[in-house]
Design an enzyme around this catalytic site. Structure first.
Site, PDB file in Angstrom:
ATOM      1  CG  ASP A 137      -2.998   3.699  -2.660  1.00 22.65           C
ATOM      2  OD1 ASP A 137      -4.070   3.079  -2.510  1.00 22.65           O
ATOM      3  OD2 ASP A 137      -2.645   4.187  -1.361  1.00 22.65           O
ATOM      4  CD  GLU A 138      -5.978  -1.152  -1.223  1.00 22.32           C
ATOM      5  OE1 GLU A 138      -5.441  -1.860  -0.285  1.00 22.32           O
ATOM      6  OE2 GLU A 138      -6.870  -0.336  -1.293  1.00 22.32           O
TER       7      GLU A 138
ATOM      8  CE1 TYR B  44      -4.852   9.147  -5.324  1.00 27.19           C
ATOM      9  CE2 TYR B  44      -6.431  11.133  -5.225  1.00 27.19           C
ATOM     10  CZ  TYR B  44      -6.143   9.861  -5.507  1.00 27.19           C
ATOM     11  OH  TYR B  44      -7.051   9.153  -6.150  1.00 27.19           O
TER      12      TYR B  44
ATOM     13  NE  ARG C  98      -1.355  10.518   7.064  1.00 26.44           N
ATOM     14  CZ  ARG C  98      -1.785   9.351   6.727  1.00 26.44           C
ATOM     15  NH1 ARG C  98      -1.785   8.095   7.394  1.00 26.44           N
ATOM     16  NH2 ARG C  98      -1.914   9.281   5.420  1.00 26.44           N
TER      17      ARG C  98
ATOM     18  CG  ASP D  74      -1.864   1.194   1.433  1.00 23.04           C
ATOM     19  OD1 ASP D  74      -2.296   1.411   0.182  1.00 23.04           O
ATOM     20  OD2 ASP D  74      -2.655   1.493   2.318  1.00 23.04           O
ATOM     21  CG  MET D  75       1.230   3.403  -3.683  1.00 27.76           C
ATOM     22  SD  MET D  75       2.962   2.500  -3.771  1.00 27.76           S
ATOM     23  CE  MET D  75       4.033   3.677  -3.980  1.00 27.76           C
TER      24      MET D  75
HETATM   25  N1  DCP Z   1      -8.474   8.894  -1.489  1.00 24.73           N
HETATM   26  C1  DCP Z   1      -9.419   9.758  -1.771  1.00 24.73           C
HETATM   27  N2  DCP Z   1     -10.625  10.072  -0.930  1.00 24.73           N
HETATM   28  C2  DCP Z   1     -10.775   8.968   0.114  1.00 24.73           C
HETATM   29  C3  DCP Z   1      -9.482   8.028   0.381  1.00 24.73           C
HETATM   30  C4  DCP Z   1      -8.509   8.109  -0.555  1.00 24.73           C
HETATM   31  O1  DCP Z   1      -9.552  10.509  -2.854  1.00 24.73           O
HETATM   32  N3  DCP Z   1     -11.993   9.202   0.834  1.00 24.73           N
HETATM   33  C5  DCP Z   1      -7.264   9.021  -2.384  1.00 24.73           C
HETATM   34  C6  DCP Z   1      -6.089   9.783  -1.638  1.00 24.73           C
HETATM   35  C7  DCP Z   1      -5.223   8.743  -1.251  1.00 24.73           C
HETATM   36  C8  DCP Z   1      -5.103   7.537  -2.123  1.00 24.73           C
HETATM   37  O2  DCP Z   1      -6.621   7.663  -2.462  1.00 24.73           O
HETATM   38  O3  DCP Z   1      -3.770   9.356  -1.423  1.00 24.73           O
HETATM   39  C9  DCP Z   1      -5.003   6.154  -1.346  1.00 24.73           C
HETATM   40  O4  DCP Z   1      -5.822   6.109  -0.221  1.00 24.73           O
HETATM   41  P1  DCP Z   1      -5.345   5.403   1.043  1.00 24.73           P
HETATM   42  O5  DCP Z   1      -6.466   5.101   1.810  1.00 24.73           O
HETATM   43  O6  DCP Z   1      -4.319   4.472   0.729  1.00 24.73           O
HETATM   44  O7  DCP Z   1      -4.726   6.668   1.983  1.00 24.73           O
HETATM   45  P2  DCP Z   1      -3.028   7.360   1.628  1.00 24.73           P
HETATM   46  O8  DCP Z   1      -2.302   6.684   0.658  1.00 24.73           O
HETATM   47  O9  DCP Z   1      -3.419   8.810   1.325  1.00 24.73           O
HETATM   48  O10 DCP Z   1      -2.567   7.296   3.217  1.00 24.73           O
HETATM   49  P3  DCP Z   1      -2.254   5.980   3.907  1.00 24.73           P
HETATM   50  O11 DCP Z   1      -0.724   6.002   3.869  1.00 24.73           O
HETATM   51  O12 DCP Z   1      -2.695   6.005   5.073  1.00 24.73           O
HETATM   52  O13 DCP Z   1      -2.381   4.780   3.200  1.00 24.73           O
END
Ligand code: DCP
Length: 626
Positions: free
Chosen positions: A120-121, A23, A60, A18-19
């Protein structure tokens, strides 16, 4: 409904990657000066600075959360850098994130079967790679184990202080059970892949390594960012004992609530006190068994080899005063969403030779009076027709059908707060057979029926619409809707149809005399090209109509052609007798096609059956009416 799949292979090595704050990382790569500073990506919106959709780990630490608006984030973290999601057609344009995700997938998919689970996963099945490593260079024989691997969090090992030392010992234990040794190999491979991803893309990611997808997914989020977590079998019981049911995939909704409220089950481990029979009695056979399995960390879900998206979707929300209140406003937005969708499915077809078969509309709406306040706007689907105009037309029909049902007999004002349109059931065009390859460059045909009101289907309940790309597979039980009836994916164009093509050609050859089938195929090329020009026997107005239909219904590039056949064509059927095929005609085909065709004919003769006319036949046919 969850489907229980027994874990048949206890020795599998599965990783979930998982990235990290994806974004944000994409934006930071674009603007390196943002690296290291608290950053968040906001979705365009002028209300309180827009909604945060991704938050960097630096931000965060200040308490910035995804649920906040830009203005709130600035209050808790005054130095935060807010970057807006690129906008196109009045909505978020996720293309940059999609292609960044693809860059990562192309690296991760080099070591084993890879399933892209969202933007991203991914899941990786590294069993073979781990087995090879174990037999050739087992961890205990490795002098230097990748430092990144040694930093892994191995669940079940004691103490945070000596974590790395303990991990090192765990990696090189010669008396470890086979399963643990495999996991250790998997973890070394994943650490290496994560290093490659960082080197090639500048992105960090986190990973979980376990014996199945469920456990790997649970683990990947446990230590973020840029870390990996291993789940040996011996640690599963403790992991699940404290895991709140709602955190488990598929238990976030009603089922999880029922477990909590009706059975007093708060953690997944609490489920252990119920027998399989008891759970089946309460929740039905499949769900009961699935619950019994997950309580023990059992899940046989396969990593599906899929690096491309399972569906394409675009949506837009209209919160508060922005809610849409007229069909004209809805139509205008739908048109824009459909334009984007059309571009994306077209690109997918050009790049990957895949065709989407189902168009689905989801909306959220409410009525201005209090009548049926909980009634949801029903999601609607129909067969997908290529071409912007057709998609727009069909999306409008889907919306109207949904709205009629939503309003029922109540004459009422309404508001739409979100709209999304998606293309699903994306299948490869049948290129794998030699006959398809033979035709490639000449024509690829796919029957996509017109969306009449009769074709509109109720769809699964709408999922939440955010900016996150929906690549998550649809239910295994989904169906393809074609020709107004539902058919399982397995019923998609089959060999029989290919036989139709050849047999049709063959019969036509006979009718035409002894001409070469290759010459006949050359003729097809011409006739396919001429399909946009009306045959000379038809009137001028037909010509114009034909040209228009052809432009609208066929998307043509140098390599592929997607034809949409009309209902009338589809209704035509043609029967053939396998014995009718002139063997000398088959002899003229390239050898690999000859083999394939002879195979079909043999089985066809065995079955002594006649087949229906095919869409491909109509496409290739030199018949004026085809
Ligand atoms: N995203 C979005 N709206 C949401 C959830 C996520 O547009 N309600 C987009 C932005 C995130 C990407 O999808 O960057 C991936 O979501 P993740 O839930 O994997 O969260 P992140 O990658 O941002 O953070 P983490 O490091 O916690 O996985």
């Amino acid at each position: 409904m969850p489907i229980p799949r027994p874990d048949l292979q206890g020795d599998r090595v599965i990783a979930h990657v998982d990235m990290d704050c994806f974004y944000v990382q994409v934006e930071q790569r674009k603007q390196p000066k943002l690296r290291g500073s608290p950053t968040a990506v906001v979705q365009y919106n002028d209300w309180k600075g827009g909604a945060l959709i991704a938050v960097s780990y630096e931000a965060r630490k200040f308490g910035v959360k995804r649920s906040m608006r830009g203005a709130e984030a600035e209050m808790v973290c005054p130095n935060i850098q807010l970057v807006q999601v690129p906008v196109a057609r009045g909505k978020a344009d996720l293309n940059a994130y999609r292609s960044a995700g693809s860059e990562v997938v192309s690296i991760l998919s080099t070591k084993g079967r890879c399933e892209r689970a969202s933007i991203d996963e991914v899941y990786l099945d590294l069993t073979d790679a781990a087995e090879s490593m174990l037999s050739e260079t087992p961890p205990e024989a490795l002098e230097d184990i990748d430092e990144e691997a040694l930093k892994s969090h191995v669940l079940g090992l004691s103490g945070d202080e000596d974590r790395e030392k303990n991990a090192q010992r765990w990696f090189i234990r010669s008396d470890a059970i086979h399963q643990d040794k495999l996991l250790a190999c998997g973890a070394i491979i994943v650490a290496h892949l994560r290093g490659e991803v960082l080197k090639e893309t500048e992105f960090t990611c986190s990973a979980g390594i376990a014996h199945n997808k469920m456990l790997a997914k649970l683990a990947s989020g446990m230590h973020k960012p840029a870390q990996q977590t291993i789940v040996p079998s011996s640690a599963v019981k403790d992991l699940l004992a404290s895991l709140p049911v709602k955190k488990m995939k598929q238990l976030g909704g009603k089922l999880g609530s029922s477990l909590q409220n009706d059975l007093g089950v708060n953690t997944v481990g609490d489920l252990l006190k119920y027998s399989e029979e008891k759970l089946q009695e309460r929740y039905g056979f499949n769900t009961g068994t699935w619950l019994w399995n997950i309580a023990r960390g059992i899940s046989g879900d396969e990593v599906k080899g899929r690096v491309l998206t399972k569906s394409h979707g675009c949506g837009k929300t209209f919160p508060g005063p922005r809610a849409l209140k007229t069909t004209a406003a809805v139509e205008s937005w739908l048109n824009q969403l459909c334009e984007e969708l059309s571009e994306r499915i077209q690109l997918d077809m050009d790049q990957n030779k895949r065709v989407a078969h189902t168009l689905t509309l989801h909306a959220r709406a409410f009525k201005t009076s209090d009548v049926e306040p909980h009634k949801k706007f029903p999601s609607k689907s129909c067969p997908l027709r290529y071409g912007i105009n057709k998609i727009q037309e069909d999306a409008k029909k889907l919306f109207e059908a949904g709205l009629r049902e939503f309003l029922g007999s109540h004459i009422n004002a309404w508001r739409v707060t979100s709209l999304s349109i998606s293309a699903g059931k994306i299948l490869d065009t049948p290129r794998t057979s030699s006959i398809s390859r033979f035709f490639q460059g000449k024509s690829l045909s796919s029957a996509i029926s017109d969306a009449s009101n009769d074709d509109i289907q109720d769809d699964a309940p709408s999922s939440s619409i955010g900016c996150k790309e929906n690549i998550v597979p649809e239910s295994d039980e989904d169906e393809v809707f074609a020709h107004g009836k539902s058919v399982k994916e397995d019923d998609a164009p089959s060999k029989d149809r290919k036989i139709d093509v050849l047999c049709t050609q063959s019969r036509k050859q006979k009718d035409k005399g002894n001409g070469s089938i290759l010459r006949f195929f050359s003729g097809i090329k011409t006739s396919a090209k001429l399909a946009s020009n009306a045959p000379s026997s038809r009137s001028e107005s037909h010509k114009v109509q034909d040209q228009r239909d052809h432009q609208e219904e066929c998307v043509v590039d140098d390599h592929s052609r997607l034809g949409t056949i009309s209902n009338q064509q589809r209704d035509d059927s043609w029967k053939f007798n396998a014995e009718d095929i002139d063997p000398s005609v088959i002899d003229e085909l390239p050898p690999e096609i000859q083999r394939e065709v002879r195979g079909w004919i043999c089985s066809s003769k065995r079955a002594k059956t006649t087949k229906q006319g095919s869409s491909i036949f109509h496409y290739f046919s030199t018949d004026d009416n085809a």
